[in-house]
Design a protein around this motif. Structure first.
Motif, PDB file in Angstrom:
ATOM      1  N   MET A   1       4.040  16.539  -3.967  1.00  0.00           N
ATOM      2  CA  MET A   1       2.797  15.691  -4.247  1.00  0.00           C
ATOM      3  C   MET A   1       1.824  16.521  -5.377  1.00  0.00           C
ATOM      4  SD  MET A   1       2.132  14.077  -0.737  1.00  0.00           S
ATOM      5  CE  MET A   1       0.734  13.110  -1.386  1.00  0.00           C
TER       6      MET A   1
ATOM      7  N   ASP B   1       8.034   7.707   8.905  1.00  0.00           N
ATOM      8  CA  ASP B   1       8.281   6.759   7.814  1.00  0.00           C
ATOM      9  C   ASP B   1       6.966   5.763   7.604  1.00  0.00           C
ATOM     10  OD1 ASP B   1      10.552   7.882   7.229  1.00  0.00           O
ATOM     11  OD2 ASP B   1      11.764   6.553   8.510  1.00  0.00           O
TER      12      ASP B   1
ATOM     13  N   ARG C   1      -3.229  13.271   2.457  1.00  0.00           N
ATOM     14  CA  ARG C   1      -2.684  13.496   1.269  1.00  0.00           C
ATOM     15  C   ARG C   1      -2.545  15.149   1.138  1.00  0.00           C
ATOM     16  NH1 ARG C   1      -4.332  10.389  -4.349  1.00  0.00           N
ATOM     17  NH2 ARG C   1      -2.449  11.717  -4.530  1.00  0.00           N
TER      18      ARG C   1
ATOM     19  N   ARG D   1       4.036   7.237   5.910  1.00  0.00           N
ATOM     20  CA  ARG D   1       4.429   7.310   4.571  1.00  0.00           C
ATOM     21  C   ARG D   1       4.036   5.946   3.629  1.00  0.00           C
ATOM     22  NH1 ARG D   1       6.359  11.908   3.011  1.00  0.00           N
ATOM     23  NH2 ARG D   1       7.369  13.442   4.390  1.00  0.00           N
ATOM     24  N   GLY D   2       4.508   4.814   4.490  1.00  0.00           N
ATOM     25  CA  GLY D   2       4.324   3.602   3.982  1.00  0.00           C
ATOM     26  C   GLY D   2       2.788   3.190   3.907  1.00  0.00           C
TER      27      GLY D   2
ATOM     28  N   GLU E   1       1.147   5.625   1.431  1.00  0.00           N
ATOM     29  CA  GLU E   1       1.525   5.625   0.208  1.00  0.00           C
ATOM     30  C   GLU E   1       1.917   7.283  -0.166  1.00  0.00           C
ATOM     31  OE1 GLU E   1      -0.362   3.202  -2.543  1.00  0.00           O
ATOM     32  OE2 GLU E   1      -0.242   1.347  -1.606  1.00  0.00           O
ATOM     33  N   LEU E   2       2.551   7.915   0.750  1.00  0.00           N
ATOM     34  CA  LEU E   2       2.991   9.364   0.748  1.00  0.00           C
ATOM     35  C   LEU E   2       4.333   9.522  -0.041  1.00  0.00           C
ATOM     36  CD1 LEU E   2       1.343  10.763   3.776  1.00  0.00           C
ATOM     37  CD2 LEU E   2       0.072  10.557   1.520  1.00  0.00           C
ATOM     38  N   THR E   3       4.709  10.247  -0.806  1.00  0.00           N
ATOM     39  CA  THR E   3       6.018  10.426  -1.446  1.00  0.00           C
ATOM     40  C   THR E   3       6.482  11.884  -1.162  1.00  0.00           C
ATOM     41  OG1 THR E   3       4.983  10.898  -3.568  1.00  0.00           O
ATOM     42  CG2 THR E   3       5.477   8.723  -3.301  1.00  0.00           C
TER      43      THR E   3
END
Length: 202
Positions: A1, A193, A182, A196-197, A200-202
């Motif tokens: 990130m 999971d 973040r 993350r959704g 909106e973490l990648t």
């Protein structure tokens, strides 16, 4: 990130963090149901930066909830305690039943009134629990009764569990939390999971 937004200044709150995704609060409604008097502003956790955002149900909102609860209890009691040949409000003549009803309504009102949440530049507090949001080690979102609940653990093992709905009562609280999440995720925090959704973490 990469390209993480900067951490707000602890005193001024500037620059404001970007809006967090999945905010589902009603800001117009919240202005009428939340306590806004500066005299009721909470203190930060010991040794932490100043409070930048806070929310607490207003006394009137808590009283309204208690009255609704009282009305619901009266209706339910009248339906389930109807003896043969008696009217629907027969149970009202027994004072022990009234004692139970009143205690239940008072407990519900106090619970709503204690539903406090506050945030600083780098911390989040819900009721008596708090965490440092830029030093999180675990970030999780789970569902309880169909509602998302955020569970955070920081590096000092402090843990906070709070329904997302409580965080949505103030837009800035949600955004301050998001910024810390973040940064923590970028520095190796464990993220499930669902979190993350949601964030909106990648």
């Amino acid at each position: 990130m990469t390209d993480l937004p900067p951490k707000p200044d602890p005193v001024t709150g500037e620059p404001r963090p970007p809006h967090a995704p999945h905010f589902r609060g009603d800001e117009k409604y919240n202005k009428t149901t939340q306590e806004r008097r500066q005299s009721r502003k909470p203190s930060p956790p010991p040794g932490q930066s100043p409070v930048l955002a806070w929310r607490q149900s207003s006394p009137w909102a808590a009283i309204q909830a208690g009255l609704w609860g009282l009305g619901l209890l009266i209706v339910l009691m009248s339906l389930v305690t109807l003896p043969e040949g008696k009217g629907p409000f027969h149970w009202m003549t027994f004072w022990p039943v009234w004692l139970i009803v009143v205690v239940g309504v008072v407990a519900a009102t106090l619970t709503i009134g204690s539903d406090r949440c506050s945030a600083g530049a780098d911390w989040l507090k819900y009721r008596k629990s708090w965490v440092r949001t830029y030093e999180l080690s675990v970030i999780a979102v789970r569902y309880s009764r169909g509602k998302p609940t955020v569970r955070l653990t920081d590096q000092d093992k402090r843990v906070i569990d709070v329904e997302a709905e409580s965080l949505w009562a103030d837009r800035l609280i949600w955004d301050l939390l998001y910024n810390g999440i973040r940064h923590s995720a970028a520095h190796g925090a464990a993220v499930n999971d669902a979190a993350r959704g949601w964030f909106e973490l990648t």
